[in-house]
Design a protein around this motif. Structure first.
Motif, PDB file in Angstrom:
ATOM      1  N   THR A   1      -0.744   3.921   1.338  1.00 44.13           N
ATOM      2  CA  THR A   1      -1.488   4.652   2.355  1.00 44.13           C
ATOM      3  C   THR A   1      -0.941   4.363   3.754  1.00 44.13           C
ATOM      4  N   LYS A   2      -0.634   5.410   4.471  1.00 43.23           N
ATOM      5  CA  LYS A   2      -0.152   5.288   5.845  1.00 43.23           C
ATOM      6  C   LYS A   2      -1.286   4.759   6.720  1.00 43.23           C
ATOM      7  N   PRO A   3      -1.033   3.714   7.490  1.00 45.66           N
ATOM      8  CA  PRO A   3      -2.070   3.224   8.407  1.00 45.66           C
ATOM      9  C   PRO A   3      -2.404   4.277   9.471  1.00 45.66           C
ATOM     10  N   ASP A   4      -3.645   4.295   9.901  1.00 44.75           N
ATOM     11  CA  ASP A   4      -4.093   5.285  10.882  1.00 44.75           C
ATOM     12  C   ASP A   4      -3.344   5.193  12.205  1.00 44.75           C
ATOM     13  N   ASP A   5      -2.902   3.988  12.552  1.00 46.79           N
ATOM     14  CA  ASP A   5      -2.245   3.803  13.849  1.00 46.79           C
ATOM     15  C   ASP A   5      -0.750   4.143  13.826  1.00 46.79           C
ATOM     16  N   LYS A   6      -0.249   4.689  12.706  1.00 49.79           N
ATOM     17  CA  LYS A   6       1.170   5.039  12.601  1.00 49.79           C
ATOM     18  C   LYS A   6       1.307   6.544  12.360  1.00 49.79           C
ATOM     19  N   THR A   7       2.304   7.138  12.988  1.00 48.74           N
ATOM     20  CA  THR A   7       2.597   8.542  12.711  1.00 48.74           C
ATOM     21  C   THR A   7       3.337   8.632  11.387  1.00 48.74           C
ATOM     22  N   GLU A   8       3.396   9.811  10.826  1.00 46.12           N
ATOM     23  CA  GLU A   8       4.114  10.034   9.566  1.00 46.12           C
ATOM     24  C   GLU A   8       5.584   9.622   9.706  1.00 46.12           C
TER      25      GLU A   8
ATOM     26  N   TRP B   1       5.872   5.820   9.822  1.00 42.41           N
ATOM     27  CA  TRP B   1       5.589   5.279   8.485  1.00 42.41           C
ATOM     28  C   TRP B   1       6.786   5.474   7.564  1.00 42.41           C
TER      29      TRP B   1
ATOM     30  N   THR C   1       0.817  -1.206   0.000  1.00 44.48           N
ATOM     31  CA  THR C   1       0.000   0.000   0.000  1.00 44.48           C
ATOM     32  C   THR C   1       0.855   1.263   0.000  1.00 44.48           C
TER      33      THR C   1
END
Length: 148
Positions: A35-42, A45, A33
């Motif tokens: 797309t950065k997962p919601d549970d990870k900060t930039e 990621w 993917t």
């Protein structure tokens, strides 16, 4: 065992091994993917991406490396390798099947090496989504052996 390095000719063997490494390290999602997962900060990621890119590049031969040396995102790197090496054209499929059908055991050669080469061709054919019934595989193997 030692992981092989990707060359211009071994992608069908390299890819599943690399996928195994990524799965074992729970990093496979990064190549799947953008797309950065919601549970990870930039930051997390981006660091994870750098780690995966670095891991994959460790297993890319010098002769191929220049194709991916500027990729910093794992998904883009993975897709570039797929587009370069997953040749699922009719011509390449026909070439692999022809090699399998014409394969012959050479006298004095180690039988294990012959069987490994045979299985390698079967694996490449399978990776191109061609299925050969078990009976056909067995008959092709038998036909590759001398009558004696």
């Amino acid at each position: 065992s030692c992981m092989i390095k990707l060359t211009a000719t071994n992608y069908p063997m390299w890819k599943p091994r690399m996928e195994d490494i990524l799965y074992c390290k729970d990093m496979h999602h990064v190549v799947e993917t953008t797309t950065k997962p919601d549970d990870k900060t930039e930051d997390v990621w981006n660091t994870t991406n750098c780690n995966v890119v670095g891991l994959i590049r460790q297993y890319i031969d010098q002769s191929v490396f220049h194709h991916v040396d500027s990729d910093t995102m794992a998904h883009k790197l993975w897709k570039r390798l797929e587009s370069m090496y997953e040749r699922k054209t009719a011509l390449n499929k026909a070439s692999l099947v022809r090699r399998l059908v014409k394969m012959k055991y050479k006298d004095g050669r180690c039988m294990v090496k012959h069987l490994n080469d045979y299985q390698g061709l079967l694996n490449q054919i399978s990776s191109m989504k061609i299925s050969l019934a078990d009976e056909v595989q067995a008959l092709l193997l038998l036909s590759s052996l001398p009558d004696n």
